[in-house]
Motif scaffolding. Structure first.
Motif, short mmCIF file in Angstrom:
data_model
loop_
_atom_site.label_atom_id
_atom_site.label_comp_id
_atom_site.label_asym_id
_atom_site.label_seq_id
_atom_site.Cartn_x
_atom_site.Cartn_y
_atom_site.Cartn_z
N VAL A 49 17.67 55.85 3.84
CA VAL A 49 17.22 56.91 2.92
C VAL A 49 17.60 56.55 1.49
O VAL A 49 16.83 56.77 0.54
CB VAL A 49 17.81 58.26 3.34
N MET A 50 18.80 55.99 1.32
CA MET A 50 19.25 55.61 -0.02
C MET A 50 18.36 54.53 -0.62
O MET A 50 17.98 54.59 -1.80
CB MET A 50 20.70 55.11 0.07
N LEU A 51 17.99 53.54 0.18
CA LEU A 51 17.10 52.48 -0.31
C LEU A 51 15.73 53.04 -0.67
O LEU A 51 15.10 52.60 -1.64
CB LEU A 51 16.96 51.39 0.75
N LEU A 52 15.27 54.02 0.10
CA LEU A 52 14.01 54.68 -0.23
C LEU A 52 14.12 55.35 -1.59
O LEU A 52 13.20 55.25 -2.43
CB LEU A 52 13.66 55.71 0.84
N GLY A 53 15.24 56.02 -1.84
CA GLY A 53 15.43 56.67 -3.13
C GLY A 53 15.48 55.69 -4.28
O GLY A 53 14.92 55.95 -5.36
N THR B 253 22.05 60.96 -0.81
CA THR B 253 22.32 61.06 0.63
C THR B 253 23.30 59.99 1.08
O THR B 253 24.22 60.25 1.87
CB THR B 253 21.01 60.95 1.42
N GLY B 254 23.11 58.76 0.59
CA GLY B 254 24.03 57.70 0.95
C GLY B 254 25.44 57.98 0.46
O GLY B 254 26.42 57.74 1.18
N LEU B 255 25.56 58.49 -0.75
CA LEU B 255 26.88 58.79 -1.30
C LEU B 255 27.53 59.96 -0.58
O LEU B 255 28.75 59.97 -0.36
CB LEU B 255 26.76 59.09 -2.80
N LEU B 256 26.73 60.96 -0.18
CA LEU B 256 27.27 62.09 0.57
C LEU B 256 27.78 61.65 1.93
O LEU B 256 28.77 62.19 2.45
CB LEU B 256 26.20 63.17 0.74
N ALA C 64 32.79 57.20 -3.66
CA ALA C 64 31.49 57.86 -3.48
C ALA C 64 31.33 59.05 -4.43
O ALA C 64 30.24 59.27 -4.99
CB ALA C 64 31.33 58.31 -2.03
N LEU C 65 32.38 59.83 -4.63
CA LEU C 65 32.25 61.02 -5.47
C LEU C 65 32.18 60.68 -6.95
O LEU C 65 31.46 61.32 -7.71
CB LEU C 65 33.39 61.99 -5.18
N VAL C 66 32.92 59.66 -7.37
CA VAL C 66 32.79 59.21 -8.76
C VAL C 66 31.38 58.66 -8.98
O VAL C 66 30.75 58.90 -10.02
CB VAL C 66 33.86 58.17 -9.11
N ALA C 67 30.87 57.92 -7.99
CA ALA C 67 29.50 57.38 -8.09
C ALA C 67 28.48 58.51 -8.14
O ALA C 67 27.49 58.44 -8.90
CB ALA C 67 29.21 56.46 -6.92
N ALA C 68 28.67 59.54 -7.33
CA ALA C 68 27.75 60.68 -7.36
C ALA C 68 27.76 61.36 -8.72
O ALA C 68 26.71 61.78 -9.23
CB ALA C 68 28.12 61.68 -6.26
#
Length: 477
Positions: free
Chosen positions: A176-180, A217-220, A255-259
């Motif tokens: 899903v992340m790659l799709l985004g 989605t990937g980060l979550l 992940a949260l810093v990236a988000a």
């Protein structure tokens, strides 16, 4: 990726990623060294891994004092958030290795475990500084793939089931992340964060929304937040305490810093605050409700980390709307890491006790460990004088300042609700009654390394809380 980039900040040279290089090199050297050592001397590999983490934290601290900027054609950002995340990742991974020393000593996969932890930590550090969608994907994979192996290293049926669930959900989130990434790069014509907003003019808002949600989605998934959280409690319960402590702490930092960076970079016209805020409330509420009936301490902490992901998503929801958001996120992340590791270290000290009632009399037998458990669990609630207390106040203040007062109320309500299930563990540990002996059948005989880490993490949580005013001023500056 080519040479040094500008992109709105001071250009950094090839040493900009020196902390990540230290972690990666440490993983390779640890793996190679462990391959040539007998099982009784794998402690050498442990020392190498700890040395690499110390080097990474030291170089990150040095870089933290420099001017913020970008590197490698603006695909990586080196600033306060990156520096704090790097240090937190390195320190948390070092504590995980130390608390797992008793569990892993003499294991056939000891050096491989250390190497996998370092590789995943490298990915988490890269996630925190990524400012290009392609780098973000690479960091996601580097964080997640070693995680699948770490979960399954316990080599039990429950661990195998947990590893399979983690892998399947991670693979789905990655697709899903790659799709985004494909949608966003196709619409904006760039993968760099600096061009996402500028290149979106005239693009349909719905495509930006679809692409952004897919990447999030990937980060979550790696943050352990709703709706891709199902793997967290199963993995926390099914694997050993070392792996459980790592997977509920270190990936969440990156992940949260990236988000936060991603939401801040995406076009504001789409309106990201409401959906991210809804995910935050869903995570904190679902995590709290599911934790109520848990009797296994590791599974309880697994659901706890889902709820904590909800609190940590609150500053992400107000990214770009208030200057308090990023300092609140960093302060809460660091405080959460200390509290969570203190609780997991107590679990690692008594791995045979797989029910909350099994801790009855802990405080009488080992006051320091009982106190460490109390500090860790009340720290997760967010009570003074722990760092999470200040972190949650900062998170609520950020939500209020960002125009989402109802979200600040949701944080308060869920914090009060979470107190119940943490008290279900604290109660037996501090229950009055006959003192439990330190020897003999049924006695509390803690593993020494895990016990030491529990005390150290608890002290760190209190120290961070006491110095929260200084930390807040430093991160907000």
């Amino acid at each position: 990726m080519g040479g040094d980039g500008g992109g709105g900040g001071t250009g950094h040279g090839t040493l900009a990623l020196l902390p990540e290089v230290c972690l990666l090199a440490g993983a390779l050297v640890t793996l190679l060294t462990g391959s040539f050592l007998p099982r009784t001397r794998q402690w050498v590999a442990r020392l190498i891994a700890l040395g690499a983490l110390l080097a990474a934290a030291g170089t990150a601290a040095v870089a933290l004092g420099g001017a913020p900027g970008t590197a490698f054609d603006a695909s990586a950002t080196v600033d306060t958030a990156t520096g704090v995340a790097r240090i937190a990742v390195a320190a948390a991974t070092a504590l995980v290795i130390l608390l797992g020393s008793d569990e892993l000593a003499g294991d056939r996969r000891e050096s491989e475990t250390y190497a996998l932890l370092l590789l995943s930590a490298t990915g988490a550090a890269l996630l925190a500084g990524a400012s290009d969608l392609l780098v973000l994907v690479v960091a996601f994979l580097l964080t997640g793939i070693p995680l699948y192996a770490v979960v399954g290293l316990a080599r039990t049926p429950r661990a195998a089931e947990a590893a399979l669930k983690t892998y399947l959900l991670g693979a789905l989130a990655g697709i899903v992340m790659l799709l985004g990434v494909t949608v966003l790069s196709g619409v904006t014509g760039t993968t760099g964060y600096g061009g996402l907003g500028a290149g979106a003019g005239g693009a349909a808002d719905v495509l930006i929304a679809v692409g952004g949600v897919a990447v999030l989605t990937g980060l979550l998934f790696e943050a352990g937040a709703v709706p891709v959280h199902f793997w967290v409690p199963d993995a926390a319960q099914g694997t050993g305490p070392t792996a459980a402590a790592f997977l509920t702490t270190v990936p969440k930092i990156g992940a949260l810093v990236a988000a936060f960076r991603l939401v801040d970079a995406l076009p504001g016209a789409v309106g990201w605050s409401s959906p991210v805020a809804a995910l935050a409330v869903a995570s904190m509420t679902l995590g709290n409700l599911a934790a109520y009936r848990q009797t296994d301490p590791q599974r309880l902490l697994g659901w706890s980390t889902v709820s904590q992901a909800g609190y940590l998503l609150v500053p992400v929801a107000v990214a770009g709307r208030t200057d308090l958001a990023l300092p609140a996120l960093l302060l809460h992340l660091v405080g959460y890491a200390a509290a969570n590791l203190a609780a997991f270290a107590v679990v690692a000290a008594f791995p045979a006790r797989r029910r909350l009632e099994g801790y009855r009399g802990l405080a009488a037998a080992h006051p320091w460990l009982g106190g460490s458990l109390l500090v860790g669990l009340l720290g997760l609630v967010g009570t003074p004088p722990t760092a999470v207390f200040v972190g949650k106040l900062a998170v609520a203040a950020a939500a209020w300042s960002g125009g989402l007062a109802w979200l600040a109320v949701a944080v308060l309500v869920n914090t009060l609700a979470s107190l119940y299930y943490y008290l279900r563990w604290i109660g037996p540990a501090f229950a009055a009654g006959e003192p439990v002996s330190r020897s003999g059948p049924g006695a509390f005989s803690p593993r020494p390394w895990a016990a030491g880490v529990a005390v150290a993490a608890a002290v760190a949580g209190i120290a961070l809380g006491a110095g929260a005013g200084w930390a807040w001023a430093g991160t907000s500056g």
